[in-house]
Design a protein around this motif. Structure first.
Motif, PDB file in Angstrom:
ATOM      1  N   LYS A   9       0.821  -1.204   0.000  1.00  0.00           N
ATOM      2  CA  LYS A   9       0.000   0.000   0.000  1.00  0.00           C
ATOM      3  C   LYS A   9       0.860   1.261   0.000  1.00  0.00           C
ATOM      4  N   ILE A  10       1.897   1.274   0.819  1.00  0.00           N
ATOM      5  CA  ILE A  10       2.761   2.452   0.904  1.00  0.00           C
ATOM      6  C   ILE A  10       3.535   2.657  -0.402  1.00  0.00           C
ATOM      7  N   LYS A  11       3.953   1.563  -1.015  1.00  0.00           N
ATOM      8  CA  LYS A  11       4.634   1.684  -2.313  1.00  0.00           C
ATOM      9  C   LYS A  11       3.718   2.332  -3.350  1.00  0.00           C
ATOM     10  N   ASP A  36       4.280   5.904  -5.273  1.00  0.00           N
ATOM     11  CA  ASP A  36       4.296   6.017  -6.739  1.00  0.00           C
ATOM     12  C   ASP A  36       3.288   7.062  -7.234  1.00  0.00           C
ATOM     13  N   LYS A  37       2.169   7.107  -6.555  1.00  0.00           N
ATOM     14  CA  LYS A  37       1.094   8.012  -6.966  1.00  0.00           C
ATOM     15  C   LYS A  37       1.367   9.457  -6.571  1.00  0.00           C
ATOM     16  N   ASN A  38       2.146   9.658  -5.499  1.00  0.00           N
ATOM     17  CA  ASN A  38       2.316  11.010  -4.943  1.00  0.00           C
ATOM     18  C   ASN A  38       3.778  11.457  -4.852  1.00  0.00           C
ATOM     19  N   LYS A  39       4.628  10.935  -5.715  1.00  0.00           N
ATOM     20  CA  LYS A  39       6.062  11.238  -5.664  1.00  0.00           C
ATOM     21  C   LYS A  39       6.379  12.735  -5.679  1.00  0.00           C
ATOM     22  N   LYS A  40       5.593  13.483  -6.401  1.00  0.00           N
ATOM     23  CA  LYS A  40       5.881  14.903  -6.580  1.00  0.00           C
ATOM     24  C   LYS A  40       5.456  15.772  -5.397  1.00  0.00           C
ATOM     25  N   ILE A  41       4.709  15.183  -4.469  1.00  0.00           N
ATOM     26  CA  ILE A  41       4.265  15.949  -3.299  1.00  0.00           C
ATOM     27  C   ILE A  41       5.446  16.208  -2.360  1.00  0.00           C
ATOM     28  N   LYS A  42       5.567  17.419  -1.885  1.00  0.00           N
ATOM     29  CA  LYS A  42       6.644  17.781  -0.971  1.00  0.00           C
ATOM     30  C   LYS A  42       6.558  16.966   0.331  1.00  0.00           C
ATOM     31  N   GLY A  89       8.473  11.543   4.231  1.00  0.00           N
ATOM     32  CA  GLY A  89       8.216  11.746   5.652  1.00  0.00           C
ATOM     33  C   GLY A  89       6.760  11.513   6.004  1.00  0.00           C
ATOM     34  N   ILE A  90       5.853  11.976   5.147  1.00  0.00           N
ATOM     35  CA  ILE A  90       4.410  11.793   5.392  1.00  0.00           C
ATOM     36  C   ILE A  90       4.054  10.311   5.442  1.00  0.00           C
ATOM     37  N   LEU A  91       4.624   9.523   4.520  1.00  0.00           N
ATOM     38  CA  LEU A  91       4.316   8.090   4.468  1.00  0.00           C
ATOM     39  C   LEU A  91       4.898   7.345   5.661  1.00  0.00           C
ATOM     40  N   PHE A  92       6.115   7.708   6.062  1.00  0.00           N
ATOM     41  CA  PHE A  92       6.697   7.045   7.239  1.00  0.00           C
ATOM     42  C   PHE A  92       5.941   7.444   8.507  1.00  0.00           C
TER      43      PHE A  92
END
Length: 293
Positions: free
Chosen positions: A203-205, A209-215, A219-222
């Motif tokens: 799910k995190i991967k 992949d979907k939000n790579k460009k988000i600043k 950190g948000i995912l971890f």
């Protein structure tokens, strides 16, 4: 009583001597760029033990011990072979120590007494388990991961995001920051007492992949993952207290050294950080307990 101990279950070479209740340890941390290569790690252990022993060779030795499981077979065979050589030289008995039990009882290093019963959350790179100890020899595993270990999960997510191995130091920096939002990660449909991370990794991967460009997406995912982790562990603690009527909890293993985990899980005991990672001090201490309890 002098106990010389060896630890090489994974990628750190550790040797120590417990002398009059004082511990002198030498640890060599292997530098790995992309992960652990068993053959290279084994060869490093052989070289490192030879160099470390030069420092200890004049010490009086009464007992010898080494960590014999679980771990990389090649790495374990190095400390086993070295222990057998020391046994031949000093004519002393060898004790085989379970690496996981040594992690758990390392909490009591420096403590005046050991208490029972207690629950231990073992959170390492290769193992994620919950133990119930009634006494030194009577115990059982009441919960465990059904797929990936917690430390392995963190490294897999980190490597996917191109973080250098091992990833925990960078992850800790991410967790110090504040974020405007985080993703809700739901617990897999398994028993509350067990762990499962394979689906969460996937799910995190996908989110990455979907939000790579988000600043600050890494950190948000971890932060999202650790937020889930804290909630899951706290639910497990409440469940165990009700079912087993035990209120003493010990957290051990490399992942338990996380400041974020220590800050957000209350009313539990943590092993000192210097004993959370693999070390030979815990092997010597467990040997000492085995001889005296």
């Amino acid at each position: 009583m002098n106990i010389i101990s060896l630890e090489s279950t994974f990628d750190d070479t550790c040797m120590c001597i417990l002398k009059k209740k004082k511990i002198l340890e030498i640890k060599i941390v292997h530098k790995n760029l992309v992960g652990v290569v068993p053959k290279i790690t084994t060869n490093r252990h052989i070289k490192n033990f030879k160099n470390i022993f030069k420092i200890f060779k004049k010490e009086k030795v009464d007992y010898i011990s080494y960590s014999y499981k679980p771990g990389l077979p090649g790495s374990i065979n190095v400390s086993k072979s070295f222990s057998m050589a020391l046994s031949y030289i000093y004519k002393k008995k060898i004790f085989k120590v379970n690496h996981l039990k040594a992690h758990i009882f390392s909490y009591f290093i420096g403590k005046k007494k050991i208490f029972f019963p207690f629950i231990s959350f073992l959170l390492t790179g290769a193992n994620t388990k919950i133990f119930l100890f009634r006494n030194f020899k009577k115990y059982k595993v009441i919960g465990k991961t059904i797929d990936n270990a917690l430390g392995d999960t963190i490294n897999k997510i980190g490597r996917y995001m191109n973080l250098k191995y091992p990833c925990h130091k960078k992850v800790e920096k991410y967790l110090k920051k504040k974020y405007d939002y985080f993703y809700v990660i739901n617990k897999p449909k398994i028993s509350l007492i067990n762990f499962s991370y394979s689906g969460i990794i996937t799910k995190i991967k996908k989110l990455y992949d979907k939000n790579k460009k988000i600043k600050n997406i890494k950190g948000i995912l971890f932060f999202s993952f650790f937020n889930f982790l804290i909630k899951d562990i706290n639910k497990k603690i409440c469940y165990i207290k009700k079912k087993y009527k035990i209120n003493y909890f010990i957290f051990c293993g490399g992942v338990s050294s996380s400041n974020f985990i220590r800050k957000n899980i209350s009313k539990v005991k943590f092993v000192k950080k210097k004993f959370c990672e693999d070390n030979a001090s815990m092997i010597s201490f467990y040997t000492y307990l085995w001889l005296h309890i």
